[in-house]
Structure formats: C-alpha cells, structure tokens
Motif scaffolding. Structure first.
Motif, PDB file in Angstrom:
ATOM      1  N   ILE A  66       0.840  -1.200   0.000  1.00 63.91           N
ATOM      2  CA  ILE A  66       0.000   0.000   0.000  1.00 63.91           C
ATOM      3  C   ILE A  66       0.878   1.255   0.000  1.00 63.91           C
ATOM      4  O   ILE A  66       0.619   2.219  -0.721  1.00 63.91           O
ATOM      5  CB  ILE A  66      -0.954  -0.010   1.209  1.00 63.91           C
ATOM      6  CG1 ILE A  66      -1.992  -1.129   1.038  1.00 63.91           C
ATOM      7  CG2 ILE A  66      -1.648   1.348   1.368  1.00 63.91           C
ATOM      8  CD1 ILE A  66      -2.853  -1.349   2.267  1.00 63.91           C
ATOM      9  N   GLY A  67       1.936   1.230   0.813  1.00 61.39           N
ATOM     10  CA  GLY A  67       2.847   2.367   0.843  1.00 61.39           C
ATOM     11  C   GLY A  67       3.544   2.570  -0.489  1.00 61.39           C
ATOM     12  O   GLY A  67       3.691   3.707  -0.969  1.00 61.39           O
ATOM     13  N   ARG A  68       3.971   1.477  -1.106  1.00 65.77           N
ATOM     14  CA  ARG A  68       4.652   1.564  -2.404  1.00 65.77           C
ATOM     15  C   ARG A  68       3.696   2.081  -3.482  1.00 65.77           C
ATOM     16  O   ARG A  68       4.086   2.869  -4.339  1.00 65.77           O
ATOM     17  CB  ARG A  68       5.184   0.180  -2.773  1.00 65.77           C
ATOM     18  CG  ARG A  68       6.088   0.145  -3.996  1.00 65.77           C
ATOM     19  CD  ARG A  68       7.408   0.782  -3.745  1.00 65.77           C
ATOM     20  NE  ARG A  68       8.374   0.426  -4.788  1.00 65.77           N
ATOM     21  CZ  ARG A  68       9.497   1.053  -4.994  1.00 65.77           C
ATOM     22  NH1 ARG A  68       9.837   2.079  -4.236  1.00 65.77           N
ATOM     23  NH2 ARG A  68      10.329   0.682  -5.947  1.00 65.77           N
ATOM     24  N   LEU A  69       2.441   1.634  -3.432  1.00 70.08           N
ATOM     25  CA  LEU A  69       1.444   2.102  -4.386  1.00 70.08           C
ATOM     26  C   LEU A  69       1.201   3.606  -4.224  1.00 70.08           C
ATOM     27  O   LEU A  69       1.081   4.339  -5.214  1.00 70.08           O
ATOM     28  CB  LEU A  69       0.134   1.335  -4.194  1.00 70.08           C
ATOM     29  CG  LEU A  69      -0.976   1.597  -5.216  1.00 70.08           C
ATOM     30  CD1 LEU A  69      -0.591   1.054  -6.587  1.00 70.08           C
ATOM     31  CD2 LEU A  69      -2.288   0.951  -4.757  1.00 70.08           C
ATOM     32  N   ALA A  70       1.157   4.067  -2.973  1.00 79.00           N
ATOM     33  CA  ALA A  70       0.933   5.495  -2.704  1.00 79.00           C
ATOM     34  C   ALA A  70       2.094   6.349  -3.201  1.00 79.00           C
ATOM     35  O   ALA A  70       1.892   7.407  -3.817  1.00 79.00           O
ATOM     36  CB  ALA A  70       0.710   5.727  -1.214  1.00 79.00           C
TER      37      ALA A  70
END
Length: 445
Positions: free
Chosen positions: A138-142
């Motif tokens: 999720i952090g990488r996607l953000a």
C-alpha cells in the motif's frame, strides 16, 4: 454556407493574431531594454522548490534496489512478494498519470504538487511502520501515485513560469533531480536501514509542501481560470517588481480555439520511443548486464549513476543553445550505437550517457511546451500514461527477451531507436527560443 465557413474559420484563429505573436519572437528594442529589468530570482527559487518533487520521484524509484535483501529478511518476504512490492510502484504511477492532468487543471499546479507530496509522505510512513506485506504494498502504491503526478506537473509548472530563454535549462533540471534522487538512494541505501531510508524520502516532500507557500502559482493556469488579478500579480512576482509585463501578459492571455492533432502525435511518439528504446530494462537490471559483459557490477553501477547525473547536468547547460531537436537526434544516435555495441563490455556506459544527453529529459521538456493551456491537462495525462505504461512493459519483458537472445534484445532496441531518429527528423518541431504561445501558434499555422 458562406456564413458557416466564415464562422468556422474565425474559430480557428487565436484572439491575438499569429503574426503579432511571431513578430515578437526575437523581441524589439523595447523588449530588449525591458529584459534588463527582469529579475529571475523568483523563477529560480520556484524551480528549486518544484524540483524537490523530482528528487522525491527519484527517491521512490531508487528505493527498492538497495533494500531488497534487508526487507526480505526482516519481514520474511518471498521473491515473488518482493517483486510485487517493487513493480507495484509503476501501477501507482500509471494511476497518478491518468489523474494528474485533471487535478492540475482543477486545483492548480501548486495544488497538484501538494496532493502528490501528501501521497508520498503517507506512502513512506506506511513503509516505515510496515510489519507485513500489505502495508509495504500500500505504501509503495501510494508513493507510485505521487511519482505519476510529479512526473507531469513539475515540468509543466516550470515551463509555465520560466521565460523562453531559461525554459529548456530549468525544465531539464527536473530530470537532473530525478537522477540525483535515484543515485543518492543507491548510495545511502548501502549504509542506512531500509526503514531509515524510507524516512529520508519524506524530506524532499516536506520541503516542497512548505516551499509552495512562498512561490506564486503558474500565471498561465491563473489566466486560464479567469483569475486576472492573481495572474498579473504572479507574473509580476516572477519577472521582478521593475519589469514591464505588458507584452508577455497579453501574449499569455491569447486563446487558441483550434488545436492541430499533430501536437499529440509528436509528443506520444516521443514518449513511445523514449521508453521502447529499452531504458527501463537496462536501468532495472544494470548489475546483471554488467556481470554478463564480464565487468564489475559494483563499479559499473557507480559509473552508471555518475554518468547519468553528469550528462543530464550538462544537458541543462546546452539545451537552450543547441535546441531540443539536435539533442534528441544526437541522443537517439548514441542509443543505436550503444545497443549495437552490446558485445563490448563497456557498451552500457555509452548507452546511459547517450540517453541522459537527450532522450531522458527532452521529451518531458517538449511535453511541457507543445500543448495549449486549455487541453494541457488531458494531453499531458495521456502522454504521461503512455510513458509509464511503456516503462512497465519494457521492464516486464526485458528478462524474457534476454532469455530469448541477449544479442537480439539489443538489436531490437537499436532498431526502435533508429525509427525514433526518423520520427524526430520528420515530425518533432524545434521549440528553442519561443514562448509557449509562439510554439502553439506555429503548430496551428
């Protein structure tokens, strides 16, 4: 029928005659005298703040390479799970590319950069506190989403605030700071923990977010949205309190009712050739390629990073003197030679130097220049999406192609770059030394 034809013809004409715009391209004596009163300090400062977003972009892109072993060990990720973590960045960037134009058109260039900063900070915090695979992804996607927005809005903002004699160099600073962000992440990632490295990604975002309070909005966006007082105030602040902005303000406020589709073809073609020439496959697998060529992977990677930054830095010096098109042609020729010299162990140094000389930065410069303000959001989003999709496709297929034939892979890339040379000669216009309005008038004419 005659009335209808007259109306259609009038719709195609800008409110300010093209001849008047083009006549001022070299500037009269009054303009030259006024140029002495122009103070570019605010333009430089605004560019410095904006390219913090470019540096944040590079930090995101360079994060996964030095942290792979540590993250997999600490959180017990399989190779497949880490591959998802690394590649999901590109999908986030594609989503960011789709939405970047509408966001920048609706809330302004500064507003879009603020949104991007918030997504990147949230993503880095999610990665820092992650104890499992989902928070990491999720952090990488953000952060990928923030990258996608930055890749569009930063060069557009710089192009819209810069005078024509500085626009190329300042817009190229976008690519220079991306390279710097990647290189610094590579280097400090060898001494910092992966969680600490994630926190360093927040620094440029915080500087950008705070710095935006001290710089003006894009005058062209303000003019487009009908904010006349804010438009004049922003332009005056950018040019200096003693500068006469009358002519430039009138030129910016000219509106074009007709757009030649050739400008879209020119830009999409550049983005296709930039990515399908193989740059992301080579970038993502630099160490493996050097090892296959019998060269030290660690030394090769350091040379790669240094060349990328140095040549891109030189590009910022010469782009407004040499022009966009000559740099693109020299760069593409070097890419063809680099691919053809795949059997030589030092070929990669030629390749990345050639890419950084033109194809790395100039397509983004042209993207920020050729679209009229009224369709820049849609056109720029489409071009950015094509670029990111190409980045994903090339990086995804690279290992499969290398398994098929390492020699054939680079011959294929050489052929694509050779087609790119023909495309640039025939289709791409030169934009050096013209205001954005003059560029669009010439395309329409």
């Amino acid at each position: 029928m005659a009335v209808k034809e007259d109306v259609q013809e009038n719709i195609r004409e800008p409110l300010m005659p093209i001849e008047n715009i083009l006549d001022r391209e070299d500037g009269g004596a009054g303009d030259q005298a006024n140029n002495k009163k122009v103070n570019p300090c605010m333009v430089y400062f605004s560019t410095l703040i904006a390219v913090c977003g470019s540096y944040a972009f590079g930090s995101c892109a360079g994060y996964s390479s030095p942290t792979q072993s540590a993250i997999r060990e600490d959180i017990a990720l399989s190779l497949a799970e880490y591959s998802v973590f690394g590649s999901i960045l590109t999908f986030g960037a594609m989503i960011g590319a789709i939405t970047s134009g509408p966001i920048a058109d609706y809330i302004g260039r500064k507003g879009a950069m603020r949104v991007s900063s918030v997504f990147c900070v949230a993503g880095w915090l999610a990665i820092y506190f992650a104890e499992g695979v989902w928070p990491l992804d999720i952090g990488r996607l953000a952060t990928g989403y923030g990258m996608g927005v930055f890749s569009y809005v930063v060069p557009v903002f710089i192009a819209e605030i810069a005078p024509k004699n500085l626009r190329g160099a300042l817009t190229t600073a976008n690519q220079l700071m991306i390279c710097a962000g990647v290189s610094v992440a590579f280097i400090i990632g060898t001494v910092l923990t992966w969680r600490a490295l994630a926190l360093t990604g927040i620094i440029p975002c915080a500087i950008l977010f705070l710095g935006l309070f001290f710089i003006p909005e894009s005058p062209r966006w303000l003019a487009k949205t009908g904010k006349e007082k804010e438009f004049e105030a922003a332009l005056q602040k950018l040019r200096g309190k003693d500068a006469d902005i009358t002519h430039e303000a009138a030129e910016i406020q000219s509106r074009y009712k007709f757009l030649s589709p050739s400008s879209i073809m020119q830009l999409l073609g550049l983005m296709v050739f930039q990515q399908f020439g193989g740059i992301n496959g080579i970038c993502f697998y630099t160490s493996t390629i050097f090892e296959s060529a019998g060269f030290s992977s660690s030394v090769g990677t350091i040379i790669y990073a240094i060349l990328q930054v140095v040549v891109t830095g030189l590009n910022t010096i010469v782009i407004d003197r040499a022009g966009r098109k000559p740099l693109l042609l020299v760069s593409a020729t070097g890419l063809v030679l680099g691919c053809l010299l795949v059997g030589v162990s030092f070929f990669l140094k030629l390749y990345i130097a050639a890419f950084s000389a033109g194809m790395g930065a100039v397509p983004w410069v042209v993207m920020s220049e050729i679209f009229p303000i009224n369709i820049k959001g849609v056109g720029g989003s489409l071009a950015t999406l094509v670029n990111w999709f190409g980045a994903w496709l090339v990086s995804y297929t690279f290992n499969f192609l290398m398994t098929w034939s390492s020699y054939g892979t680079f011959i294929l890339y050489a052929a694509i770059n050779a087609l790119g040379i023909l495309f640039m000669i025939i289709v791409v216009p030169e934009t050096k030394g013209r205001t954005l309005e003059q560029i669009q008038a010439a395309i329409n004419a």
